[in-house]
Each structure stands twice: as C-alpha cells, then as structure tokens.
Enzyme design. Sequence first.
Site, mmCIF file in Angstrom:
data_model
loop_
_atom_site.group_PDB
_atom_site.id
_atom_site.type_symbol
_atom_site.label_atom_id
_atom_site.label_comp_id
_atom_site.label_asym_id
_atom_site.label_seq_id
_atom_site.Cartn_x
_atom_site.Cartn_y
_atom_site.Cartn_z
ATOM 1 N N ASP A 138 5.618 -5.250 -64.251
ATOM 2 C CA ASP A 138 5.174 -4.532 -65.364
ATOM 3 C C ASP A 138 5.935 -5.283 -66.471
ATOM 4 O O ASP A 138 7.247 -5.355 -66.377
ATOM 5 C CB ASP A 138 5.471 -3.096 -65.602
ATOM 6 N N ASP A 162 -3.808 -2.595 -67.738
ATOM 7 C CA ASP A 162 -4.721 -1.972 -68.615
ATOM 8 C C ASP A 162 -5.689 -2.660 -69.605
ATOM 9 O O ASP A 162 -5.867 -2.342 -70.570
ATOM 10 C CB ASP A 162 -3.615 -1.111 -69.692
ATOM 11 N N THR A 194 -6.473 -9.376 -67.664
ATOM 12 C CA THR A 194 -5.569 -9.480 -66.658
ATOM 13 C C THR A 194 -6.335 -9.246 -65.275
ATOM 14 O O THR A 194 -5.960 -9.862 -64.254
ATOM 15 C CB THR A 194 -4.559 -8.485 -67.032
ATOM 16 N N CYS A 232 -17.494 -9.498 -56.204
ATOM 17 C CA CYS A 232 -16.085 -9.499 -56.692
ATOM 18 C C CYS A 232 -16.045 -8.813 -58.246
ATOM 19 O O CYS A 232 -16.983 -8.280 -58.794
ATOM 20 C CB CYS A 232 -15.420 -10.904 -56.920
ATOM 21 N N CYS A 273 -6.226 4.058 -73.781
ATOM 22 C CA CYS A 273 -5.780 5.455 -73.666
ATOM 23 C C CYS A 273 -4.843 5.706 -75.306
ATOM 24 O O CYS A 273 -4.896 6.981 -75.220
ATOM 25 C CB CYS A 273 -4.732 5.419 -72.501
ATOM 26 N N CYS A 325 -22.144 -16.113 -60.171
ATOM 27 C CA CYS A 325 -20.906 -15.521 -60.440
ATOM 28 C C CYS A 325 -19.716 -16.605 -60.379
ATOM 29 O O CYS A 325 -19.794 -17.476 -59.476
ATOM 30 C CB CYS A 325 -20.305 -14.369 -59.414
ATOM 31 N N CYS A 374 -16.767 -15.429 -57.510
ATOM 32 C CA CYS A 374 -16.997 -15.600 -56.298
ATOM 33 C C CYS A 374 -17.711 -16.443 -55.641
ATOM 34 O O CYS A 374 -17.959 -16.837 -54.426
ATOM 35 C CB CYS A 374 -17.263 -14.074 -55.653
#
Length: 335
Positions: free
Chosen positions: A56, A124, A128, A165, A182, A237, A240
């Site tokens: 993190d 979040d 990523t 995926c 959030c 895709c 994948c």
Amino acid sequence: MVPDRYHRQRIVPEIGEAGDRLLRDRRVLVLGVGALGSMAADLLARAGVGHLRLVDRDVVELTNLQRQTLYAEADVETPKAEAAARRLAAVNHEIRVEAFATDFNARTLGDLLVGVDLVIDGTDNMETRLRLNDACLQRGIPWVYGGAITTNGMVLLVRPGGGPCFRCLVPEVPAAGSLPTCDTAGILNTVPAAIAGMQVTLGLRQLLGKHPPPTLYTFDVWTMEFQALDLIRRKDCKACVRREFEFLAAGSGDITASLCGRDAISLDPGAKKPVEMDALGERLKRIGKVRTAGSVLLFETEGVALTVFPDGRALIRGTEDPDRAKALYAKYVGR
Ligand SMILES: [Zn+2]
C-alpha cells in the site's frame, strides 16, 4: 488434545485436514490495505495462510478508522502496509507477513508478484486493477477483484487460462472523476466487512484448487439484494484474448495521480535509488516543520503537507494542482 487455533476451520468439510495444511504453504499478495484489503488480510492471517505480502502506498488517516479494522488512532500518518503488518504479526506469529509501502506500477510489480499464488484486490482505482489484471494474466496468477461503495459492493475471481478477465468487464480506464469514490459518496463500514469476506472465501476456494466460476457477485448490505452474473469473455479483449498488456508498458503507472477525491496529489518520480531520509530531514528542518512516522517523513510548508516515502514517492496535501505538486517536490525533495 487441546484444539489448536485452526481447529474450527479444519472441521468444516469444505476445508478439512488437507485443505488446512495446504493454506500454510500458500503465499497471497494483498494489494492495497484499505477497507477491503485490511479486512481481507486479517481474515487470511487468522485462517493461517502462511505468507502474506501487503502492499500500500498510502498512510493511515483518521477517516479510515471508521471501517479499516486493522488500524488504531496511534497508526494515523503511519504507512498502512507497515501498520497492518505490525498488527497481523500480533494476531498470528506463525505466519510470515511482509510490508511494502510502495506503489504498484510497471517498475515495481515484477518483484511484488514473485512466488505469489493469489492476489486480493484492495485497490481503489480502475487503472491499478487493469494493471493487476494484465500482470496476473501474463504470469498465470489468479486474483480476486473487489469493489465497495456506499451500501454495496461486488466481487469477481479472475483465473488466467481460458476464462474472461477483468478487462472483459471494464475494457478501458474510466475518465477521471467519472466514478464516485468513497471520499465523495461515502461508505457504510459493513460493506467492506461483507465484500472482503466474499473475496477471501473465493480466494480460499481457489487456493485449495476448487476453481470457483467467473461469476460477478454483487451485494447490497442495506437492501440485502444479492445478484450473480455470469461474465462472458469479450471476443476482442485486449488483455485475455489479444494479450497486449498495455498497462505493463514501461512507465505505465509512473504518472502523477490525483488521489481519491481529496485535496492531495500522489507523486511517483520512478526513483531508482532510495531517498536518504536522514539527510533530507536535516535539510528540511531548517525551513519548516518536520516529523517522522514509521518510515515516512512529514514536512509542512507553504500551506501544504508533504509526506515523503523512502522509495522517493510523496503525497502532497493541500493542493489539487499536479504541476504545483511537482514543483514543490522538486523544490524540497529534489530531482
Ligand atoms: Zn478479458
């Protein structure tokens, strides 16, 4: 014989003696130890997964304590990965817990994924996750997506080797500011508790070779509505099917990013060498207020607060302007 700490899970037929033993040999990367990741890491540690790697880039904030159950008031401003590892070492001394207070980008992900059997997504942001998706498909590592906001959340196990995926679900990075966060929409603390529990259950099933299906599960803790949607592979895709893995390109993820709705900028200069923290602290003491918390250095000046990590990254609070953030970094940290 006095029951050992894993007795209650071992007598569940779905785990059993053999399954319980197997968990001790498994290595799981928890990417992001915020609401979902800290809850998931806690459950994995207590279940006796033998090796946890916590990653993190952020520090604990007061507003995290409402739902991030691994942290206490004394952890505020400390790197999350370090605070989480400290807590988990006290929960279960029999397992190995590693902490990496670093960003997950094209430069770092290779080392972070070495030897990993499974990844739990506690991030979040979509970029990523798309990078994690590329990296895991390339290496054949299963991972469990989790998302949580307001009163609901969703989970999906992505297993390389033929199935759909995450990019079949989210083909491109959504435009900045187009999704609620959030920080702007809020979240009930029961949502990550429920969703992380579902992520870890899917993860344990995968670790034990049970191969859960590629189903997207959504759950609303307020209305108790539960849905299961079979995910279909997209014929074209990029990840994948075409295996183009564009989120792994050199420099990908090394970009300046505005953090989750807050008045803050995260900078990753892509440093090759660690920062000389002591020397930097001495230098900054002469021009402003300097403190340390765990391995990070905090510096306040010009109405902003800089948090500098040993790997060269920095959080700059008090501005939403990436250029100003870069300028402040160059001015005070250097390079
Ligand atoms: Zn796909």
